[in-house]
Design a protein around this motif. Sequence first.
Motif: not given
Length: 91
Positions: A35-53
């Motif tokens: 669930v994106l809580t902020k405007a923009g696609l930054g939450g998706i990018v952060a989630s992908v990075k965290e998943g990779r880590v």
Amino acid sequence: MCGDGANDAPALRQAQMGIAVSTATDVAKSAAGLVLTKAGLGGIVASVKEGRVTFQRILTYTLKLGHKEGRAGSLPGRSLVMTGMPSYSPC
């Protein structure tokens, strides 16, 4: 799959990654994986990075555990079987 209404809930649940926005219905939010809580696609990018880590940490732990126990051959061979690509460093 991205959705915000109750009619999107089945598709959000069935998708590999269902994404809902903060203004979505409660049904869509509960069916979504993210669930994106902020405007923009930054939450998706952060989630992908965290998943990779997280995936790398699990892979490293698994490879080191197998190496310590002396099972299943070399490090590149085990990582090739697990991920489809050889890894020469578990770090």
